[in-house]
Structures are given as structure tokens and as C-alpha cells.
Design a protein around this motif. Structure first.
Motif, PDB file in Angstrom:
ATOM      1  N   ASP A 138      32.237  36.427  46.738  1.00  0.00           N
ATOM      2  CA  ASP A 138      33.301  35.734  46.398  1.00  0.00           C
ATOM      3  C   ASP A 138      34.031  36.174  44.935  1.00  0.00           C
ATOM      4  O   ASP A 138      34.926  35.552  44.278  1.00  0.00           O
ATOM      5  CB  ASP A 138      33.034  34.283  45.939  1.00  0.00           C
ATOM      6  CG  ASP A 138      32.352  33.285  47.148  1.00  0.00           C
ATOM      7  OD1 ASP A 138      32.516  33.796  48.316  1.00  0.00           O
ATOM      8  OD2 ASP A 138      31.536  32.482  46.741  1.00  0.00           O
ATOM      9  N   TYR A 140      36.157  37.867  42.446  1.00  0.00           N
ATOM     10  CA  TYR A 140      37.757  38.017  42.195  1.00  0.00           C
ATOM     11  C   TYR A 140      38.580  36.811  42.998  1.00  0.00           C
ATOM     12  O   TYR A 140      39.559  36.880  42.789  1.00  0.00           O
ATOM     13  CB  TYR A 140      38.103  39.297  42.131  1.00  0.00           C
ATOM     14  CG  TYR A 140      37.676  40.382  41.048  1.00  0.00           C
ATOM     15  CD1 TYR A 140      38.073  40.275  39.858  1.00  0.00           C
ATOM     16  CD2 TYR A 140      36.686  41.337  41.498  1.00  0.00           C
ATOM     17  CE1 TYR A 140      37.622  41.074  38.805  1.00  0.00           C
ATOM     18  CE2 TYR A 140      36.151  42.071  40.248  1.00  0.00           C
ATOM     19  CZ  TYR A 140      36.571  42.021  39.160  1.00  0.00           C
ATOM     20  OH  TYR A 140      36.285  42.757  38.185  1.00  0.00           O
ATOM     21  N   GLU A 141      37.836  35.901  43.610  1.00  0.00           N
ATOM     22  CA  GLU A 141      38.525  35.137  44.408  1.00  0.00           C
ATOM     23  C   GLU A 141      38.936  33.776  43.509  1.00  0.00           C
ATOM     24  O   GLU A 141      40.050  33.643  43.369  1.00  0.00           O
ATOM     25  CB  GLU A 141      37.478  34.452  45.320  1.00  0.00           C
ATOM     26  CG  GLU A 141      38.287  34.243  46.658  1.00  0.00           C
ATOM     27  CD  GLU A 141      37.434  33.893  47.777  1.00  0.00           C
ATOM     28  OE1 GLU A 141      36.664  34.607  48.275  1.00  0.00           O
ATOM     29  OE2 GLU A 141      37.515  32.593  48.210  1.00  0.00           O
ATOM     30  N   GLY A 144      41.927  35.319  41.665  1.00  0.00           N
ATOM     31  CA  GLY A 144      43.031  35.267  42.455  1.00  0.00           C
ATOM     32  C   GLY A 144      43.521  34.140  42.606  1.00  0.00           C
ATOM     33  O   GLY A 144      44.863  33.885  42.834  1.00  0.00           O
ATOM     34  N   LYS A 145      42.711  32.980  42.831  1.00  0.00           N
ATOM     35  CA  LYS A 145      43.365  31.543  43.287  1.00  0.00           C
ATOM     36  C   LYS A 145      43.814  31.152  41.779  1.00  0.00           C
ATOM     37  O   LYS A 145      44.844  30.600  41.967  1.00  0.00           O
ATOM     38  CB  LYS A 145      42.018  30.630  43.264  1.00  0.00           C
ATOM     39  CG  LYS A 145      41.735  30.665  44.763  1.00  0.00           C
ATOM     40  CD  LYS A 145      40.773  29.311  45.050  1.00  0.00           C
ATOM     41  CE  LYS A 145      39.293  29.940  45.087  1.00  0.00           C
ATOM     42  NZ  LYS A 145      38.326  28.831  45.322  1.00  0.00           N
ATOM     43  N   SER A 148      47.292  32.692  41.429  1.00  0.00           N
ATOM     44  CA  SER A 148      48.290  32.639  42.397  1.00  0.00           C
ATOM     45  C   SER A 148      48.682  31.289  42.917  1.00  0.00           C
ATOM     46  O   SER A 148      49.641  30.598  43.259  1.00  0.00           O
ATOM     47  CB  SER A 148      48.160  33.608  43.610  1.00  0.00           C
ATOM     48  OG  SER A 148      46.697  33.329  44.181  1.00  0.00           O
ATOM     49  N   GLU A 149      47.657  30.187  42.353  1.00  0.00           N
ATOM     50  CA  GLU A 149      47.718  29.127  43.121  1.00  0.00           C
ATOM     51  C   GLU A 149      47.717  27.955  41.919  1.00  0.00           C
ATOM     52  O   GLU A 149      48.349  26.827  42.147  1.00  0.00           O
ATOM     53  CB  GLU A 149      46.577  28.665  44.085  1.00  0.00           C
ATOM     54  CG  GLU A 149      46.633  29.443  45.356  1.00  0.00           C
ATOM     55  CD  GLU A 149      45.604  29.211  45.957  1.00  0.00           C
ATOM     56  OE1 GLU A 149      44.452  28.485  45.913  1.00  0.00           O
ATOM     57  OE2 GLU A 149      45.311  30.184  47.122  1.00  0.00           O
ATOM     58  N   LEU A 265      47.179  41.339  41.715  1.00  0.00           N
ATOM     59  CA  LEU A 265      47.317  40.784  43.128  1.00  0.00           C
ATOM     60  C   LEU A 265      48.889  40.205  43.137  1.00  0.00           C
ATOM     61  O   LEU A 265      48.953  39.424  43.667  1.00  0.00           O
ATOM     62  CB  LEU A 265      46.212  39.697  43.049  1.00  0.00           C
ATOM     63  CG  LEU A 265      44.968  39.877  43.032  1.00  0.00           C
ATOM     64  CD1 LEU A 265      44.125  38.546  43.009  1.00  0.00           C
ATOM     65  CD2 LEU A 265      44.466  40.845  44.169  1.00  0.00           C
TER      66      LEU A 265
END
Lengths: 597, 135, 590
Positions: A138, A140-141, A144-145, A148-149, A265
Motif C-alpha cells: 500500500d 504511497y497510496e 496519492g489519496k 488527489s482526493e 502524481l
């Protein structure tokens, strides 16, 4: 078949490398190649397993066999027996100290049973020099989240809700720190990772950086996103060469993958990390001193406020967190604040890594849920006291923590309980003492460390601790008075009350807690001139019991200062004025004719 | 070629690619919670084709999408019934099958592992493992 | 203005937001003792490391005691400055400091002026409950300053002055814990460092750790030697501060009593550095006009701005730090050295005394002057132009030693010929004074017109860097002024980077100029003392009949009888000097 059927994980932490784990890796690979098994079996160098005392540690998966104290000469057997024939090499298995039975898998080892590994989740599992393995877990998830989210505010809210508190010792709520730094307006801000681990015996930060450097990099980037910083700095002691190399490798890989740098990203978020080296001064773990050191000034703390969040590195808002704190962040983002906050106690959430040391059977790095009791740590994970001796005290919180006793054994461990008990969490040192330890000498020992590591800026720490140490020295020499005990108390409290930084404010803790919990032992030193634990040399007297002495002359021949005299086959005698209390005669006598008075 | 990860989706793709390679470790980490199949791989076993059976089992499990750990183990003492395998389903006692051919293996996976029914060919357990000794 | 309300020792007060507990307490008449803290109000100089912990107070609701010098007062605070807990802590901390301090008060140079002594006295400390090892260090004696670090209490004031104010960077804390001490790098001696001997470390040291080298015994020896003719010169700033040593209010001028005291001490001639200051203006002013004229005529080789060179610490500073610019300052010697040079030539000839039998003593507000007069280039065949430079403080000690009741002395005059001076010379003692004196003369020499007004208020003040443009009858002359070497550094960097637009710059090393010199009576962190001394200097100038150097009749006579004219070959030989690149070379150890 493309994939291998078996992975052999070899610990590549500093401890295991010191006992030839690198050679083990090389030999394993060579031996597997010899037998054309290199495609079936992968050999992976991992980070620290925590069980350093039993290193080098080798783990074979998927059957999860755990080998300890492996030598390069054992490689042939591991390949022959385990890999080829599927039989564990019995002599390399861990032996339960309680019953001497061999244990094959980690899940059956007491040392691991009660641990929950969050910060250390990847240590001993992934190859720290391979970013792909981190991504598979998991990695860098979370970053990333976040970028971006979620908005920075949302991420901060998650960290706040998780209840995560600073793992470097202070226990300040991490999310709140981020929020404060975020709310200070400035074009340039910094994220600093405090990797100046200075507590003697504590090495969790080093282990994380050696075993899972990407988790820290990812967390720093998340922090940068939250507070509005594009630059991170890792302040790491130059004596951690392996951690530095792994970190450098990891940084290069992250940049190559575009997980550091500009427009991460595709989110438009920029972040990169630089390394700053410390020269290993303990006080530079204090955040203001750390910042001064990074700026090129003398590593000395300054009065707070202003806090680094407002005015830190180069006068800019700076968020300082410790390695272990950062290592928790990606998991919190991935699994959620709720999941994290279920672990632990009301005010201390999650886990804490401790460096368990001293007179316990299992020594090493452990990660346990907050709220676990000292008893569980010492007797279950630690496997109890060595050599069947009796537990006397446990010191938590590094050199300036307090010494707790058996009445504290069932206290759930968290920030507040430890402080209430007269100690502290600190960065997670935990040293267990048995009945043979003299508590006066112990507190003197700890004070020696703070004395050495004080920066000398403020009077109470610079001179006060020196005087405390001198008084303790007097007491261990049998020259102390009851007034000295009173003086110790008064001075310790003033040092606590008036010192500039955390180092000074906590430095008298070992003295205060031992006086409180072991007053009789102090008193014995000053009123009777004896050391109940038999540790203070100046208070010992070696005597020959004439009835038991056979006149074998062994003591006479071994005494390095010729303090023993006597005729052959008749009782000998020790001249106290010459005796240096080395204890050689005591150890050599086969007839137990020498006693310590 | 640039290794740059351009998006979160990109990252997740890399993840699923590498996860395959680390499956063994993930499984090992929680071996108690998944099905374990141990193949006896001593000289007697190998001579009777244990190696081929083991590879078949791994492929078959993969094909059927069953999360299981396949390991080799030493001689179980049933040399007369090689190849032998031990099947451990979480929460149940280990079961040993003898004379495991490819067909038998397929049946064991289909019936025992997936559907939870014991089938013929079970050898009664007479030995203890090292881990049992401890308890 | 935002205000907050808080309670200190049961007194409720309203104060402006942002001030410390210490400052708030002062407003209600509560004097919290301090030791390391030091603030020169309105001068931007403050030392508050929060290190000594003497000023701790109890703040309700706070876990530990708060150092009042660094803790900001906040709304609703309840503070107790003398609770049992505070007194116990404060006394313990003071006892700890004393426990690591030599018990040498009776023989310490700082006795009577020591802030640690005062603190112990005010807190009624009669016994030290903590005894143990004391720090011991090698004593470091340089030509001007003695470091006796056994007496260092780590207040870090000297370090702050040396680094932040002067940007010299010699003194810094080294070592750790009990062994921590302030020292030059590698624990070297001062004379192996880039120390300028400005003496600001001495001026702020609360104890006897940093003091000037004592030259009074040598002076006493010279005075009692019948074969010697002993002449004395007194620097302008001395007369504005010496009185403080005898109980006068700061800012009291004691010029006449000082002359009387010197006469009673047995000096054969009581002369004045002010005479040499007028001489300096003649030489430096002429040099300025010369460079300016050549510049205006398009001479590309000429260096502007011209920088003053009266201050020995400043000279050593640029020799170490800006050696590439050593041809920019005026080549004129400082007034002290001009005096020595003239005394041992012109005056010695007049008196028919061999220069070896003439002893020149100077009374200076400065410790760097001790170093300056020891520089090789200021001697002839090993005989220095100025034999001894003693500080204002040393002069006071000499007067006390010689049983002279200063206050009852009559006002007396200086002797001739080297005792006559103008108002322009007097103001050399303060920041802005040298350049104002130079302007008074240069203006009239350049324009051949009398100045309409002598007081140049635009050049006066206490701002660290000041600038003004003076109209030389249609020619605008841009003047820069800096005091404090850190401020000087800024102007120098501008010159180096080609950003300076000045024609002339005055630089003095000490904040306030010579009135704040390292050899002056201790100001004990009270900046009003410096301001009062400055006012006294201007008062003396205003009261002078002659206020322009070129109108000093004895100066005119000196040129007529001896030197010829300013910048003549003889003047050049006697009154000018050159500078050295000291960027790498340290003086050899003896």
C-alpha cells in the motif's frame, strides 16, 4: 513457473549486519545457485526484525520458519535441509527460555505474540532498497489519496481524529501540530523529520529508516501537503550510515517514480526532501536545538514560544515530527482514524515501539499497543527476568525517565500514566533491572549520561546536575549523609522546575523516582554504609570464612594486588587496606569460603 | 523509459503487479488464517513424484483462486504411501492424505479445501510436530 | 495599541501586548533580579538567552517556573515573583552559579562592580550548600583583554556582542555541560583570533571573566622614575564619563577636575588627545578634499568613499575581514598615535628630552588603544610613540590609589602646547563627531567661506547607521555614519559590491562611539548613561570658544614651526600610516 516458491528473508539491520548477515545473504545466493534453485527461492535483505539480541535473524516463508543466531556456516544446512528437504534446521530455531523448547514460527514466539506492528509494519518484511515492495504494501497510496482526493484540512482532521501523539517523547497531538503550522501564514514552510535518536539503547528510528525508509518519506510528503510546505529535511545523526544510505536510495527511487519532486502524481503538489547530518548530540533531539544545529549554529535549545510551528528553520514555520510518528501516518490514512483510534487507551492511541533491554530474557525492539501493561511487556514479550532473578525495577523514557517498581507493573502504558507514575514515555527506552542492581548506582549512571549530554546553556542543568552527580557519588562511596538525601530532593526539584529544555527538566527523574521508590536503599548507604544490592564497591568488604577455607591458595594466587595472605592448608586472610574489591577471589573460590559483607 | 508514476491509478497498477511477487510473504504472515498444504518432500516423496504434485497443487490453487500456502516438509514417516500431503484448514485438525496423484490432488482441493468435505485416503495421525511439543 | 491585563504580586496591571513578564513587572515597581539578561534600550542590543534562570517566577497554572525575561506576559496571567517556591529556586540557582565560581571577590578586578556579587548580596546568600568541582581554565592574556574563564557564568553577553552586534565572531560557547564555556574557536588565545579588542565583551561582562589588561603599575613606575618626563593625553570621551566613578551623575563633565587629578598624580605635562584630534582633522580633512577633487576631476584611480581611521578596533576589523579594501580608509593615524608621534618628536625636541626619556601615557575610553600603541609601526627603534594606554576605569583606580579626593579638586587647565583644543576635537568622543568635525573644516577649506551653522544635527544621534547630505556650497557631499562593527560591515559590503554612494564614512566600533567604549565606567545595561555622556560631549563643544580644528592656534603653530602643511612629507612620515592584510596571518606566539 515465474514466481519463486520460497522467500528467505535475512535481516539487514545494523545489528545483524554486525554479525555477518551480509555474508549470509551472499552465501545463500551462491548455495542456491549451486543447486540451480535460484529461480525457486528468493533471498531478500530486509530491515530489522527487532529481535536483535538473537541476530542474525533469518525467516523462511511461506512456512514462516524463524531462525536465530545464524552463522554463515549454517547456510549449507538451511539450503540442504530446509529448502531441499523441507525440514527446519532444528538447532537454529528459537528456544523458549521458559522451557527450552524449540519454536518454529514467529507467531509462536512470545516475543512477537503480543506485538502489533504498525510503525514497524514493513521492517523485516520488505526489501527496504526496493520501492516496489513498499508499493505492494500500500506504499504511497496514502499520499496519492491525500493529494488527489482530500483537502489538507481533511487530512489534518483524520490525523487529529486518530489521536496520534508525538512518538519522540513529548506526546504532543500530531494533528494539532500540523494544524497550527498550517495556520501560520508564510510562503515558505518546512517539514522536518527528527531522526536524531539519542536515547542510549533506543534504536526504533534507526530501524524504521533502515527497514522502511519509504514510509517516512511518504509521511513527510503528506505532512508537507497538509501544512503547505514544499521542502522536507531529515535531521539524522551521522553515526547512522546504513540508515542514511537506505534513506538516500529510497529518496532517489521516489524521485525516479515521481513520488517526490514537482507535480506529484499529476496533482500539482511539489515536495522534495534533503538530508541534514547531526553530530550526535543528545540535546539536538530537542526541536529548537535541532533547528539551530541545522542552521549551522551551536545545538542549543531556545525558549519556546516561539514554537517551530511559528518560527523554526530559518525563521520559517516548521513542523518537526519524529521518525516513528511519521511511520504511523500512511497507515492512519489508509486504514482510517477510527481503526487507529481503536488501538490504545483513551488518551494515547495506537502503538508504541520500545527498545526492551536490561535483565530480561528477550531483548529487542518491540511494538505494542498503548495500554499494554509493563508486566505483559517484561514477562510475556520479554520472557521474564534473566537467570531466574527477581524483578526490581523498570526504567522507561530513556536516561531521564523514572524507575518504576512492581507496584506499577499492572499500570497500562500510556503517556499520561507513565508521567503520573513518575516516569515518562520518552522515545521508548525500557530497561529492566533485577535485584542485583543498586538503585543509587543506577540513578548515578543515568545522570552521568545527562551530564555528558547537557549543552550547558542553563544553570540548573549545567551546574545542578553536576552537583547532583557529586552527591550521588558521595553516597555510593559511603560518604553521604542524611542531609545529602534531603539535598538531592531539593536540588532535583529545582532542576526540574527551572531548567530551560526537556533534557534538564527531566534529568533528575531517575534520582527522584529512585529516592521515592527505594528510599530504604539510599538510607542504607548513608546510615549503615552498606549497599544492599552489593554493587557499590566502596561499600563492600570481601572476607574469608575461616571455617570454610581449606587453604588451597587459589585466592592468594589470583589476587591482583596481593591483599591475601595465609599458610598452605590453613585459613587465609584478606587485608582490607590493600583490597581493591575486584571480586576475583570470590569468583575463584571453590569452597564458597569468601563472603561479601 | 521513464518510471514516473503519473497518477494514483498508475500507482495501484504497479501495486497489483508487485503484490504477486510478495504473495508468499503476505501468506506466511498470516498462515494460520489460510489453508496450508504441506508436501512431504524427502527422498521417498520425490521418488514418488512429490515435486510434480506440489507444482500441480500450486497451479491448481492459483487457477481456482484459492488463497493457500504450499510448503514442502520433510518425510512424514508414511513412506509406503508417498506422495503424502498434509492439509490444514484454519480451525480444523490437520489431515494427511497418502498416495496423492494429480487427480487425487485436484479432488482434495475441490472437495476438502473448497467445499470442506473429507474424502478417502486419509492416514491417521501418529506423530507430533515441533510446534505441538511446545504446548 | 493592544493591551492585556495581568496580576503581578497581587497588583493588577494593564500593559501593552507583547512585552515580557520582566518588563511588565518593572512597570508596577517589581524588580525581578536578572543576571544573563541585558538590554540597551533604543539601541537594538539585547541578550536574552534565558540561560541563568535567576529571573524565574511562578505563573499560576504553569507546570514549571517561568523565566520572566523571555516569557511573554499574557492576558489573565497571575504571577508571583517571590513565593517560597520562587525564592527557593532562585537562591538555589544563584548558589549553584557561585558553587562554580572562584571565591576571589577580594582580589577580583570586578569587585564592587560585579553583578553576581550584587545578586548574592541582594538575595542575602550567606552559605553555599553545594560544593564540588569548579571549572578551571587557562588564563588568556592578550595585549588588551584578559580572559579568566574560571569566572565565566555563561551569561553569553560577550558572545552576543561579539557575534550579533560586532559580527566579529570570535567568542562562542564551546564544549558541553559543565565544561561549556565561551571561548575563541579551538580554545585558542585571543591574540590568535580575529578579535579586534573593541572591548565590548568587557563592557558587558557581569563578572570578572573579561577585564582589560592592567597597565596602572607601569604608569606608577614611570611616574616615580625621576629620570623620566611623563606626559599624559586624555581622550575626549573620558571627561564625559570619569565622574561616574566618583559618584557624579552620568553626563557630568569633569574636564577641569580630571586635569587637576592628573597633575596631582605627578604627570609632568597634562596634555589632551583633543589637540591631536584637531591635527587629525587637518590631515584627514585635507586627504578627503584631495581625493574628492581628484574624483571630481575624473581621476579613476581615486578611492571613495574615504573612511575614518581613528578607531583601532575598526582598523583591525577591516585588516582581518576586508583586507582587499585596506586602501580605502584614510591613512591618517588615530589621534592617540598622532599625539604620541608629535610628543616624541616636536615636543621632545622643544623640551630637549631624548624620546627614550619621555613617557607618553594616554587615558582612553577604550581597551583596543592598548593594542594600538603596541603595534610595531607605531614605534621608533623599539621605543613606542605611546608607552601606555590606560582606560577611564584604570585612571579612576589610580586616582583612588593616590588618595586624591576627586570631588573636592579644583578645576584646572591643560598645559601648552599640546593641551589646547577646539570643540571639533571634543566631539570625536561620540558617534558622528569625527565626521562633523571633518565637515566643519573641509567645508571652509573647500568653499573658502565661513560655515553659517556649526551644529550638524543631521549627523548626530544613536541610530546604528545614519546618512546625511551636506551642501558644500552647491556641491552635495554624502556622508555615512556607522557605529558598532556589525553596522560598519553593512556599509563595507556595500562599498565592496559597488553599491555605496557616499563620499565619506565615519566608523566607530563601539555602540555610541567612544562614550560607549570598552574602557569606560560600566554602564550596567543602562543605555541612558550613554546618551547622557553624548549630551555632555556636545555641551562641551558648544561651550568652546573655538569649534573648528583649523582655527586651533597651536595647530597652526605646529605646522608653521615643524610640519609645514597638511599632507607634507614630514606630516606624512609622522602622522600617516598604512594597513596590513591580516586575513590569514596571526601574530606569533611569544
Amino acid at each position: 513457473m515465474a514466481d519463486s516458491k520460497m522467500h528467505i528473508l535475512v535481516c539487514g539491520g545494523t545489528g545483524c549486519r554486525a554479525s555477518q548477515s551480509e555474508q549470509i545473504v551472499g552465501d545463500l545466493k551462491a548455495e542456491l545457485e549451486n543447486r540451480n534453485l535460484e529461480n525457486d527461492v528468493r533471498v531478500i535483505t530486509t530491515g530489522c526484525f527487532g529481535f536483535c539480541e538473537k541476530g542474525p535473524v533469518v525467516k523462511v516463508v511461506p512456512d514462516n520458519t524463524f531462525y536465530t543466531e545464524v552463522r554463515p556456516s549454517d547456510v549449507v544446512d538451511i539450503v540442504n535441509e530446509h529448502v531441499v528437504k523441507g525440514r527446519p534446521v532444528k538447532r537454529l530455531l528459537y528456544k523458549n527460555p521458559k522451557n527450552d523448547y524449540s519454536v518454529t514460527t514467529t507467531s509462536n514466539i512470545d516475543f512477537y505474540k503480543k506485538q502489533i506492528r504498525i510503525a514497524l509494519r514493513n521492517c523485516g518484511f520488505v526489501d527496504p532498497e526496493n520501492i516496489d515492495e513498499y508499493i505492494a504494501r500500500d506504499g504511497y497510496e496514502a499520499l496519492g489519496k491525500c493529494i488527489s482526493e482530500f483537502s489538507p484540512e481533511e487530512v489534518i482532521a483524520t490525523v487529529k481524529d486518530s489521536g496520534l501523539r508525538g512518538r519522540g517523547g513529548g506526546g504532543f497531538p500530531t494533528g494539532l501540530k500540523w494544524e497550527i503550522t498550517r495556520n501560520v501564514e508564510n510562503e515558505q514552510k518546512y517539514v522536518v523529520c527528527n531522526a536524531d535518536e539519542g536515547d542510549p539503547g533506543a534504536f526504533m528510528d534507526r530501524s524504521i529508516l533502515e527497514g522502511d525508509p519509504h514510509s517516512v518519506i511518504e509521511a513527510m510528503a503528506i505532512c508537507g501537503y497538509c501544512i503547505g510546505a514544499d521542502t522536507g529535511l531529515v535531521y539524522i545523526r551521522a553515526e547512522y550510515p546504513l540508515a542514511i544510505n537506505r534513506l538516500k536510495t529510497a529518496l532517489a527511487q521516489s524521485r525516479e517514480y515521481g513520488l517526490l519532486g514537482d507535480d506529484i502524481l499529476g496533482s500539482g503538489f511539489n515536495f522534495d526532501i534533503e538530508i541534514r547530518y547531526g553530530a550526535g548530540a543528545f540535546v539536538c533531539g530537542e526541536e529548537t536545538a535541532l533547528i539551530h544545529s541545522m542552521e549551522g549554529h551551536r545545538g542549543e535549545p531556545t525558549f519556546k514560544p516561539p514554537f517551530p510551528s511559528v518560527s523554526g528553520y530559518m525563521g520559517k514555520p516548521t513542523n518537526v515530527n519524529n521518525v516513528e510518528t511519521f511511520a504511523n501516518i500512511p497507515v492512519i490514512i489508509n486504514k482510517g482514524a477510527k481503526w487507529f483510534s481503536k488501538i490504545g487507551t483513551e488518551k494515547s492511541k495506537g502503538t508504541k515501539v520500545f527498545a526492551l533491554a536490561g535483565k530480561v530474557n528477550n531483548v529487542g525492539l518491540i511494538e505494542v499497543p498503548m495500554g499494554i501493561t509493563l508486566r505483559e511487556v517484561i514477562f510475556d514479550i520479554g520472557g521474564g527476568i534473566r537467570n531466574g532473578r527477581k524483578f526490581k525495577s523498570v526504567q522507561t523514557g530513556g536516561p531521564s525517565g523514572g524507575c518504576l517498581t512492581d507496584k506499577d507493573l499492572d499500570t497500562p502504558i500510556d503517556y499520561d500514566n507513565l508521567i503520573a507514575a513518575g516516569s515518562m514515555m520518552g522515545s521508548g527506552g525500557m530497561i529492566v533491572m533485577d535485584e542485583d542492581d543498586c538503585m543509587v548506582s543506577i540513578s548515578k549512571f543515568y545522570l552521568e549520561f545527562t551530564l555528558e549530554e547537557s549543552c550547558g546553556k542553563c544553570t540548573p542543568c549545567r551546574i545542578g546536575n553536576k552537583r547532583l552527580h557529586e552527591i550521588l557519588n558521595k553516597i555510593t562511596k559511603g560518604e553521604g549523609t542524611e542531609e545529602d538525601l534531603e539535598r538531592l530532593n531539593v536540588l532535583s526539584n529545582v532542576i526540574k522546575d527551572t531548567s530551560l529544555c526537556g533534557l534538564g527538566q527531566t534529568s533528575p527523574n531517575p534520582v527522584l523516582s529512585t529516592i521515592k521508590n527505594f528510599y530504604d536503599e539510599y538510607k542504607a548507604h548513608v546510615t549503615e554504609g552498606t549497599c544492599p544490592a552489593g554493587q557499590c564497591k566502596d561499600l563492600l568488604k570481601y572476607e574469608i570464612i575461616p571455617d570454610l577455607c581449606t587453604g588451597c591458595t587459589v585466592c592468594f594466587r589470583n589476587c591482583p594486588v596481593s591483599a591475601i595472605s595465609g599458610e598452605r592448608k590453613s585459613p587465609h586472610y584478606i587485608d582490607q587496606s590493600l583490597c581493591i574489591k575486584c571480586g576475583v577471589c570470590y569468583d575463584k573460590c571453590k569452597f564458597k569460603a569468601i563472603r561479601i559483607a | 523509459m521513464s518510471k514516473k508514476v503519473k497518477s494514483l491509478a498508475d500507482l495501484k497498477k504497479i501495486k497489483s503487479d508487485v503484490q504477486q511477487k510478495m504473495k508468499l510473504r503476505e501468506q506466511g504472515d498470516h498462515a494460520e488464517q489460510i489453508v496450508q498444504i504441506k508436501v512431504a518432500m524427502a527422498t521417498c516423496g520425490i521418488a514418488s513424484g512429490a515435486k510434480e504434485v506440489m507444482e500441480f497443487i500450486i497451479e491448481e490453487l492459483d487457477f481456482k483462486g484459492v488463497d493457500a500456502v504450499v510448503t514442502q516438509t520433510g518425510c512424514m514417516g508414511y513412506c509406503y504411501a508417498e506422495p503424502t500431503i498434509e492439509v490444514i484448514v484454519p480451525g480444523q485438525d490437520p489431515v494427511i492424505y497418502g498416495f496423492v496423484s494429480r487427480d487425487k490432488a485436484r479432488e482434495i482441493i475441490e472437495k476438502h479445501v473448497i467445499q470442506g468435505e473429507m474424502i478417502d485416503g486419509i492416514i491417521p495421525v501418529t506423530h507430533k510436530t515441533i510446534d505441538d511439543e511446545e504446548n | 495599541m493592544d493591551t492585556i491585563k495581568l496580576t503581578i504580586d497581587n497588583k493588577e496591571i494593564e500593559v501593552e501586548k507583547g512585552i515580557t513578564i520582566l518588563e511588565a513587572a518593572q512597570k508596577v515597581g517589581v524588580h525581578i533580579p536578572t543576571l544573563c539578561h541585558m538590554k540597551l534600550h533604543d539601541m537594538g542590543i539585547e541578550n536574552k538567552p534565558g540561560g541563568c534562570r535567576v529571573c524565574v517566577v511562578e505563573v499560576e497554572g504553569r507546570r514549571n517556573l517561568a523565566p520572566s525575561c523571555v516569557t511573554e506576559a499574557s492576558d489573565g496571567m497571575t504571577i508571583n515573583t517571590h513565593s517560597m517556591r520562587v525564592i527557593n529556586a532562585r537562591r538555589t540557582v544563584t548558589e549553584l552559579i557561585i558553587s562554580d565560581h572562584p571565591f576571589e571577590c577580594l582580589t577580583c578586578a570586578k569587585s564592587g562592580e560585579c553583578e553576581l556579587q550584587d545578586l548574592a548580596h541582594d538575595m542575602g546568600i550567606r552559605e553555599i550548600h553545594y560544593e564540588g568541582e569548579k571549572s578551571t581554565y587557562r588564563e588568556d592574556t592578550s595585549p588588551a583583554i584578559i580572559r579568566d574563564m574560571d569566572k565565566c557564568i555563561m551569561c553569553r553577553r560577550c558572545e552576543m556582542m561579539c557575534n550579533e552586534v560586532q559580527t566579529v565572531g570570535v567568542l562562542s560557547a564551546i564544549n558541553r555541560g559543565f565544561n561549556a564555556v565561551v571561548a575563541p574557536a579551538f580554545e585558542e588565545n585571543l591574540d590568535h583570533s580575529v578579535c579586534t579588542y573593541c572591548g565590548q565583551c568587557v563592557a558587558v561582562c557581569p563578572t570578572g571573566a573579561l577585564t582589560e589588561v592592567d597597565h596602572t603599575p607601569a604608569v606608577i613606575r614611570a611616574l616615580s622614575d625621576p629620570s623620566k618626563t611623563v606626559v599624559v593625553q586624555t581622550a575626549p570621551a573620558v571627561r564625559a564619563a570619569l565622574g561616574e566613578e566618583f559618584g557624579y551623575e552620568p553626563g557630568t563633565l569633569v574636564t577641569g577636575k580630571m586635569a587637576a587629578a592628573l597633575r596631582r598624580l605627578g604627570f609632568d605635562f597634562i596634555f589632551d588627545t583633543d589637540f591631536a584630534a584637531d591635527l587629525t582633522i587637518m590631515e584627514e580633512g585635507t586627504e578627503l578634499l584631495d581625493r574628492l577633487t581628484r574624483h571630481l576631476n575624473g581621476d579613476k584611480d581615486v578611492k571613495l568613499p574615504i573612511l575614518t581611521s581613528c578607531c583601532p578596533a575598526w582598523v583591525k576589523f577591516f585588516e582581518h575581514q576586508f583586507p582587499g579594501m585596506k586602501d580605502i580608509p584614510s591613512s591618517a593615524k588615530s589621534p592617540q598615535q598622532m599625539f604620541g608621534s608629535i610628543a616624541k618628536s616636536y615636543f621632545a625636541e622643544k623640551q630637549k628630552v631624548d624620546r627614550k626619556d619621555l613617557v607618553v601615557v594616554s587615558i582612553m575610553p577604550c581597551v583596543a588603544k592598548k593594542y594600538e600603541c603596541s603595534r610595531d609601526e607605531f614605534s621608533v627603534d623599539g621605543n613606542p610613540d605611546v608607552d601606555y594606554a590606560i582606560t577611564t576605569r584604570e585612571l579612576a583606580a589610580l586616582i583612588k590609589l593616590s588618595n586624591i579626593e576627586f570631588k573636592s579638586l579644583p578645576e584646572e587647565d591643560f598645559d601648552h602646547p599640546l593641551g589646547e583644543s577646539t570643540g571639533a576635537a571634543v566631539i570625536f568622543g561620540t558617534t558622528g563627531g569625527v565626521i562633523e568635525a571633518a565637515v566643519r573644516t573641509a567645508y571652509e577649506l573647500q568653499t573658502k567661506k565661513p560655515l553659517p551653522k556649526l551644529d550638524f544635527d543631521e549627523l548626530r544621534g544613536m541610530e546604528g547607521v545614519r546618512e546625511a547630505t551636506i551642501d558644500f556650497d552647491g556641491l552635495p557631499i554624502r556622508i555615512g555614519i556607522a557605529h558598532g562593527l556589525g553596522n560598519a560591515r553593512k556599509l563595507l559590503e556595500d562599498i565592496r559590491d559597488g553599491k555605496s554612494h557616499f563620499h565619506a564614512i565615519e566608523i566607530m566600533s563601539c555602540p555610541g562611539g567612544c562614550i560607549g567604549g570598552g574602557g569606560q565606567p560600566y554602564h550596567h545595561s543602562d543605555s541612558s548613561v550613554l546618551k547622557k555622556r553624548q549630551m555632555a560631549i556636545y555641551k562641551e563643544d558648544g561651550a568652546k570658544k573655538i569649534r573648528k580644528s583649523h582655527e586651533n592656534p597651536y595647530i597652526a603653530k605646529l605646522y608653521e614651526e615643524f610640519l609645514g602643511e597638511p599632507m607634507s612629507e614630514k606630516a606624512h612620515h609622522l602622522l600617516h600610516t598604512s594597513y596590513f592584510d591580516r586575513s590569514t596571518v596571526f601574530e606569533q606566539e611569544d
